[in-house]
Design a protein around this motif. Sequence first.
Motif, PDB file in Angstrom:
ATOM      1  N   GLU A 276      35.861  39.747  52.640  1.00 23.83           N
ATOM      2  CA  GLU A 276      35.430  40.115  53.835  1.00 23.83           C
ATOM      3  C   GLU A 276      36.109  41.846  54.308  1.00 23.83           C
ATOM      4  OE1 GLU A 276      34.501  37.030  56.419  1.00 23.83           O
ATOM      5  OE2 GLU A 276      32.482  36.805  55.159  1.00 23.83           O
ATOM      6  N   SER A 277      37.244  41.489  54.385  1.00 25.85           N
ATOM      7  CA  SER A 277      38.161  42.211  55.384  1.00 25.85           C
ATOM      8  C   SER A 277      38.683  44.044  54.129  1.00 25.85           C
ATOM      9  CB  SER A 277      39.197  41.884  55.322  1.00 25.85           C
ATOM     10  OG  SER A 277      40.496  41.389  54.031  1.00 25.85           O
ATOM     11  N   ASN A 278      37.643  43.951  53.380  1.00 25.47           N
ATOM     12  CA  ASN A 278      38.475  44.316  52.346  1.00 25.47           C
ATOM     13  C   ASN A 278      36.578  45.101  51.029  1.00 25.47           C
ATOM     14  OD1 ASN A 278      41.087  45.386  51.118  1.00 25.47           O
ATOM     15  ND2 ASN A 278      40.509  42.834  51.271  1.00 25.47           N
ATOM     16  N   ASN A 279      37.192  46.452  51.305  1.00 24.00           N
ATOM     17  CA  ASN A 279      35.701  46.981  50.581  1.00 24.00           C
ATOM     18  C   ASN A 279      35.925  46.947  48.911  1.00 24.00           C
ATOM     19  OD1 ASN A 279      33.562  48.465  48.977  1.00 24.00           O
ATOM     20  ND2 ASN A 279      34.051  50.897  49.663  1.00 24.00           N
ATOM     21  N   LEU A 280      34.548  45.752  48.668  1.00 25.90           N
ATOM     22  CA  LEU A 280      34.805  44.940  47.422  1.00 25.90           C
ATOM     23  C   LEU A 280      34.595  46.288  46.323  1.00 25.90           C
ATOM     24  CD1 LEU A 280      34.329  41.701  45.931  1.00 25.90           C
ATOM     25  CD2 LEU A 280      32.037  42.520  46.174  1.00 25.90           C
ATOM     26  N   LEU A 281      33.870  47.217  46.421  1.00 26.59           N
ATOM     27  CA  LEU A 281      33.468  48.167  45.309  1.00 26.59           C
ATOM     28  C   LEU A 281      35.046  49.248  45.780  1.00 26.59           C
ATOM     29  CD1 LEU A 281      29.735  48.899  46.096  1.00 26.59           C
ATOM     30  CD2 LEU A 281      30.876  47.766  44.086  1.00 26.59           C
ATOM     31  N   GLY A 282      35.980  48.773  45.812  1.00 28.57           N
ATOM     32  CA  GLY A 282      36.765  49.717  46.678  1.00 28.57           C
ATOM     33  C   GLY A 282      38.282  49.170  45.143  1.00 28.57           C
TER      34      GLY A 282
END
Length: 81
Positions: A29-35
């Motif tokens: 949730e705290s990161n961009n999963l696609l990043g």
Amino acid sequence: MNKTDFIAELAKKTGLSAADSEKVNEVIESNNLLGNAAKIVSQIAAKLNISEEQAQDILAKAKDIIGGGIMDKIKNPFGGQ
């Protein structure tokens, strides 16, 4: 799929405890999963005190769960109404 369902499914698919599955969810949730996947993997490994290979496996299973939830919404956008 809501947060509770995701955590339960992740615990089931990975063998993690509910508490550890919740930690993985917090990282996702705290990161961009696609990043930056490498960043997510290293954060999961650090939070759970596991190897990066194990963290990569957990992330792959999490992505599968999320992808399945998205496909469910596409196939049935109104939840069976």
